[in-house]
Design a protein around this motif. Structure first.
Motif, PDB file in Angstrom:
ATOM      1  N   PRO A   1       0.681  -1.274   0.084  1.00 14.70           N
ATOM      2  CA  PRO A   1       0.021   0.022   0.107  1.00 14.70           C
ATOM      3  C   PRO A   1       0.974   1.415   0.062  1.00 14.70           C
ATOM      4  O   PRO A   1       0.456   2.309  -0.625  1.00 14.70           O
ATOM      5  CB  PRO A   1      -1.018  -0.011   1.259  1.00 14.70           C
ATOM      6  N   GLU A   2       2.140   1.277   0.681  1.00 14.21           N
ATOM      7  CA  GLU A   2       2.783   2.368   0.713  1.00 14.21           C
ATOM      8  C   GLU A   2       3.745   2.666  -0.718  1.00 14.21           C
ATOM      9  O   GLU A   2       4.228   3.835  -0.672  1.00 14.21           O
ATOM     10  CB  GLU A   2       3.964   2.275   1.849  1.00 14.21           C
ATOM     11  N   LEU A   3       3.444   1.768  -1.453  1.00 15.81           N
ATOM     12  CA  LEU A   3       4.070   1.931  -2.891  1.00 15.81           C
ATOM     13  C   LEU A   3       3.277   2.267  -4.040  1.00 15.81           C
ATOM     14  O   LEU A   3       3.454   2.484  -5.060  1.00 15.81           O
ATOM     15  CB  LEU A   3       5.106   0.736  -3.270  1.00 15.81           C
ATOM     16  N   GLN A   4       1.944   2.262  -3.707  1.00 12.84           N
ATOM     17  CA  GLN A   4       0.928   2.481  -4.990  1.00 12.84           C
ATOM     18  C   GLN A   4       1.068   3.638  -5.691  1.00 12.84           C
ATOM     19  O   GLN A   4       1.135   3.459  -7.031  1.00 12.84           O
ATOM     20  CB  GLN A   4      -0.641   2.481  -4.192  1.00 12.84           C
TER      21      GLN A   4
ATOM     22  N   ARG B   1      -5.745  -0.788 -17.286  1.00 13.98           N
ATOM     23  CA  ARG B   1      -6.506  -1.622 -16.078  1.00 13.98           C
ATOM     24  C   ARG B   1      -5.651  -1.408 -14.737  1.00 13.98           C
ATOM     25  O   ARG B   1      -6.123  -1.087 -13.666  1.00 13.98           O
ATOM     26  CB  ARG B   1      -7.045  -2.927 -16.382  1.00 13.98           C
ATOM     27  N   MET B   2      -4.501  -1.916 -14.889  1.00 14.85           N
ATOM     28  CA  MET B   2      -3.446  -1.744 -13.850  1.00 14.85           C
ATOM     29  C   MET B   2      -3.501  -0.258 -13.211  1.00 14.85           C
ATOM     30  O   MET B   2      -3.469  -0.155 -11.913  1.00 14.85           O
ATOM     31  CB  MET B   2      -2.241  -2.572 -14.092  1.00 14.85           C
ATOM     32  N   LEU B   3      -3.228   0.608 -13.935  1.00 18.12           N
ATOM     33  CA  LEU B   3      -3.311   2.091 -13.577  1.00 18.12           C
ATOM     34  C   LEU B   3      -4.282   2.485 -12.807  1.00 18.12           C
ATOM     35  O   LEU B   3      -4.078   3.094 -11.731  1.00 18.12           O
ATOM     36  CB  LEU B   3      -2.764   2.842 -14.903  1.00 18.12           C
ATOM     37  N   ALA B   4      -5.557   2.042 -13.298  1.00 13.01           N
ATOM     38  CA  ALA B   4      -6.692   2.657 -12.935  1.00 13.01           C
ATOM     39  C   ALA B   4      -6.873   1.980 -11.244  1.00 13.01           C
ATOM     40  O   ALA B   4      -7.385   2.629 -10.230  1.00 13.01           O
ATOM     41  CB  ALA B   4      -7.718   2.064 -13.671  1.00 13.01           C
ATOM     42  N   SER B   5      -6.430   0.596 -11.160  1.00 14.55           N
ATOM     43  CA  SER B   5      -6.311   0.010 -10.001  1.00 14.55           C
ATOM     44  C   SER B   5      -5.472   0.566  -9.067  1.00 14.55           C
ATOM     45  O   SER B   5      -5.656   0.890  -7.767  1.00 14.55           O
ATOM     46  CB  SER B   5      -6.070  -1.540 -10.111  1.00 14.55           C
ATOM     47  N   LEU B   6      -4.331   1.034  -9.457  1.00 11.22           N
ATOM     48  CA  LEU B   6      -3.195   1.641  -8.649  1.00 11.22           C
ATOM     49  C   LEU B   6      -3.643   2.992  -8.291  1.00 11.22           C
ATOM     50  O   LEU B   6      -3.094   3.464  -6.978  1.00 11.22           O
ATOM     51  CB  LEU B   6      -1.989   1.858  -9.232  1.00 11.22           C
ATOM     52  N   LEU B   7      -4.342   3.600  -8.842  1.00  9.21           N
ATOM     53  CA  LEU B   7      -4.598   5.191  -8.751  1.00  9.21           C
ATOM     54  C   LEU B   7      -5.942   5.234  -7.634  1.00  9.21           C
ATOM     55  O   LEU B   7      -5.776   5.797  -6.829  1.00  9.21           O
ATOM     56  CB  LEU B   7      -4.787   5.786  -9.974  1.00  9.21           C
TER      57      LEU B   7
END
Length: 321
Positions: free
Chosen positions: A27-30, A86-92
């Protein structure tokens, strides 16, 4: 919250969403991961689109080798776009859910492009085999029509393979749990989440995987065995270096692609964490590295790029003046 719907034939419930755990354990690296993958996505798209544009625009690159390279770069653009947004949206946003139907669609695109890449790489190795081992017959054998047939067959083969596999998966029922320890929808994690019998689909996917990945792999391997043997028979060191330079970029790409695929899908389950790392290599880093590998080690691509830059600068100066 996990969405569920009742199944009329019993007390079971079927899930309508999966949860892609991805990198949620960090979580600290999202934000850092979001920025990193965003830069990778932008550079990958720009690099591969640039290669496609150069191959189309520069007549010196209208050869079989660059025809297949253009197809490969086009494929890498689609490949990256099937996973990274999709990965970028999830991380953001922190939302790691994906509907079951969307997961099927993503897997269909992903598997189609992987299968197509296997055949495109095999076609490229076949082209290099004729260029080095049969140079006198190269122009006759690797004509535009034959190259078009090879490329078209690669795309059609990938589409057929993924369509059958996706259809089989769509017939499964998913009752929970809904968590996949992956950042995209892959076959093995989805099968593990099914609450119905999966023996048939596992058999079918094994057959299709063998049919659509083993022949191009063997063709690629055989081509390079013949190429290396032919290069070693060249008496002069300069001749050997020149011959090897024409296929070294493709050999690097093939090694990275098949190496990571073999590691991901043949490693035991207890090494899933490492599998996720190698999944990043062949889904994210390989499309990023390909333009650099082909451009930095290729005089023709470098020459075409320099010529294009000179034309753009000249055009800019004319507009300013």
């Amino acid at each position: 919250m996990q969405n569920i719907t009742n199944i009329e034939s019993g007390n079971q419930t079927t899930i309508t969403e999966f949860i892609l755990l991805g990198f949620g354990d960090l979580p600290e690296l999202q934000i850092l991961l979001f920025l990193l993958f965003l830069v990778i996505y932008i550079v990958t798209m720009a690099g591969n689109i640039l290669i496609v544009a150069l191959v189309v625009a520069d007549r010196h690159l209208h050869t079989p080798m660059y025809f297949f390279l253009g197809n490969l770069s086009c494929l890498e653009t689609c490949y990256t776009s099937a996973i990274l947004p999709r990965m970028l949206a999830s991380l953001l946003t922190g939302d790691r859910t994906i509907s079951v139907s969307s997961c099927f669609v993503q897997f269909n695109f992903f598997s189609c492009l992987v299968s197509t890449e296997c055949y495109l790489l095999a076609s490229m190795s076949y082209d290099r085999y004729f260029a080095i081992c049969k140079p006198l017959h190269y122009a006759t054998l690797m004509n535009f029509r034959f190259c078009t047939e090879l490329a078209t067959g690669s795309w059609i083969g990938g589409f057929l393979s993924s369509s059958v596999t996706t259809y089989m998966i769509s017939q499964l029922t998913f009752c929970g749990p809904s968590e996949m320890d992956q950042f995209f929808c892959d076959l093995t994690p989805m099968i593990k989440l099914s609450c119905t019998d999966t023996h048939l689909i596992e058999l079918v996917t094994l057959i299709f995987s063998s049919v659509f990945s083993l022949p191009p792999f063997l063709l690629t391997l055989t081509s390079y065995i013949c190429i290396i043997a032919a290069i070693l028979r060249i008496p002069s060191t300069t001749g050997r270096q020149k011959a090897f330079s024409t296929c070294s970029s493709h050999l690097i790409v093939v090694t990275i692609f098949y190496g990571t695929l073999i590691i991901v899908y043949l490693l035991p389950n207890r090494m899933r964490d490492q599998n996720k790392i190698f999944s990043v290599v062949y889904t994210v880093l390989t499309p990023l590295l390909n333009p650099f590998i082909y451009s930095l080690r290729n005089k023709e691509v470098n020459g075409a790029l320099r010529q294009t830059v000179r034309k753009l600068l000249s055009f800019t100066r004319m507009q300013i003046n």
